[in-house]
Scaffold this motif. Structure first.
Motif, PDB file in Angstrom:
ATOM      1  N   MET A   1       0.857  -1.174   0.000  1.00  0.00           N
ATOM      2  CA  MET A   1       0.000   0.000   0.000  1.00  0.00           C
ATOM      3  C   MET A   1       0.897   1.228   0.000  1.00  0.00           C
ATOM      4  O   MET A   1       1.803   1.323   0.822  1.00  0.00           O
ATOM      5  CB  MET A   1      -0.864   0.016   1.254  1.00  0.00           C
ATOM      6  CG  MET A   1      -1.800  -1.160   1.377  1.00  0.00           C
ATOM      7  SD  MET A   1      -2.943  -1.087   2.773  1.00  0.00           S
ATOM      8  CE  MET A   1      -1.851  -0.782   4.143  1.00  0.00           C
ATOM      9  N   SER A   2       0.621   2.104  -0.950  1.00  0.00           N
ATOM     10  CA  SER A   2       1.518   3.244  -1.043  1.00  0.00           C
ATOM     11  C   SER A   2       0.867   4.577  -1.414  1.00  0.00           C
ATOM     12  O   SER A   2       1.551   5.581  -1.444  1.00  0.00           O
ATOM     13  CB  SER A   2       2.609   2.929  -2.069  1.00  0.00           C
ATOM     14  OG  SER A   2       2.014   2.689  -3.336  1.00  0.00           O
ATOM     15  N   CYS A   3      -0.440   4.564  -1.704  1.00  0.00           N
ATOM     16  CA  CYS A   3      -1.028   5.825  -2.173  1.00  0.00           C
ATOM     17  C   CYS A   3      -2.521   5.905  -1.839  1.00  0.00           C
ATOM     18  O   CYS A   3      -3.117   4.954  -1.321  1.00  0.00           O
ATOM     19  CB  CYS A   3      -0.833   5.957  -3.681  1.00  0.00           C
ATOM     20  SG  CYS A   3      -1.721   4.705  -4.634  1.00  0.00           S
ATOM     21  N   SER A  24     -10.240   1.805   8.419  1.00  0.00           N
ATOM     22  CA  SER A  24      -9.190   2.811   8.474  1.00  0.00           C
ATOM     23  C   SER A  24      -7.918   2.203   7.886  1.00  0.00           C
ATOM     24  O   SER A  24      -7.490   1.130   8.298  1.00  0.00           O
ATOM     25  CB  SER A  24      -8.943   3.236   9.926  1.00  0.00           C
ATOM     26  OG  SER A  24      -7.846   4.116   9.997  1.00  0.00           O
ATOM     27  N   VAL A  25      -7.328   2.902   6.903  1.00  0.00           N
ATOM     28  CA  VAL A  25      -6.110   2.423   6.255  1.00  0.00           C
ATOM     29  C   VAL A  25      -4.983   3.379   6.611  1.00  0.00           C
ATOM     30  O   VAL A  25      -5.067   4.578   6.358  1.00  0.00           O
ATOM     31  CB  VAL A  25      -6.281   2.340   4.726  1.00  0.00           C
ATOM     32  CG1 VAL A  25      -5.009   1.827   4.076  1.00  0.00           C
ATOM     33  CG2 VAL A  25      -7.467   1.445   4.367  1.00  0.00           C
ATOM     34  N   ALA A  30       1.287   0.505   6.977  1.00  0.00           N
ATOM     35  CA  ALA A  30       0.827  -0.586   6.098  1.00  0.00           C
ATOM     36  C   ALA A  30      -0.171  -1.463   6.850  1.00  0.00           C
ATOM     37  O   ALA A  30      -0.053  -2.682   6.886  1.00  0.00           O
ATOM     38  CB  ALA A  30       1.997  -1.398   5.567  1.00  0.00           C
ATOM     39  N   ALA A  31      -1.153  -0.795   7.465  1.00  0.00           N
ATOM     40  CA  ALA A  31      -2.128  -1.510   8.289  1.00  0.00           C
ATOM     41  C   ALA A  31      -3.551  -1.075   7.953  1.00  0.00           C
ATOM     42  O   ALA A  31      -3.800   0.070   7.607  1.00  0.00           O
ATOM     43  CB  ALA A  31      -1.850  -1.238   9.765  1.00  0.00           C
ATOM     44  N   GLY A  51      -5.388  -7.233  -4.469  1.00  0.00           N
ATOM     45  CA  GLY A  51      -3.991  -7.445  -4.862  1.00  0.00           C
ATOM     46  C   GLY A  51      -2.976  -7.265  -3.752  1.00  0.00           C
ATOM     47  O   GLY A  51      -1.770  -7.182  -4.018  1.00  0.00           O
ATOM     48  N   TYR A  52      -3.431  -7.249  -2.503  1.00  0.00           N
ATOM     49  CA  TYR A  52      -2.521  -7.045  -1.382  1.00  0.00           C
ATOM     50  C   TYR A  52      -2.369  -8.325  -0.557  1.00  0.00           C
ATOM     51  O   TYR A  52      -3.306  -9.095  -0.427  1.00  0.00           O
ATOM     52  CB  TYR A  52      -3.037  -5.919  -0.470  1.00  0.00           C
ATOM     53  CG  TYR A  52      -3.219  -4.624  -1.206  1.00  0.00           C
ATOM     54  CD1 TYR A  52      -2.138  -3.806  -1.488  1.00  0.00           C
ATOM     55  CD2 TYR A  52      -4.471  -4.235  -1.659  1.00  0.00           C
ATOM     56  CE1 TYR A  52      -2.299  -2.625  -2.196  1.00  0.00           C
ATOM     57  CE2 TYR A  52      -4.648  -3.057  -2.378  1.00  0.00           C
ATOM     58  CZ  TYR A  52      -3.545  -2.259  -2.633  1.00  0.00           C
ATOM     59  OH  TYR A  52      -3.706  -1.107  -3.344  1.00  0.00           O
TER      60      TYR A  52
END
Length: 58
Positions: A1-3, A24-25, A30-31, A51-52
């Protein structure tokens, strides 16, 4: 997860699941935190379908 797209994708996939009160992201950690009483397997499957990789918290 990056964006922000990652946040939106996961939220959109998990929020409508039965028993989910809130999603909540946290990109930095990365949680994903899900409140309510959802089926954990359904939450994991929804995130994996985006896709994670998922490692449920103990």
């Amino acid at each position: 997860m990056s964006c922000a797209h990652c946040v939106a994708s996961i939220t959109k996939a998990v929020q409508p699941l039965p028993g989910v009160a809130d999603v909540s992201v946290d990109l930095e950690a990365a949680a994903v935190t899900v409140t309510g009483e959802p089926d954990q397997a359904a939450v994991v499957a929804a995130i994996e379908d985006c896709g994670y990789d998922v490692r449920p918290a103990a």
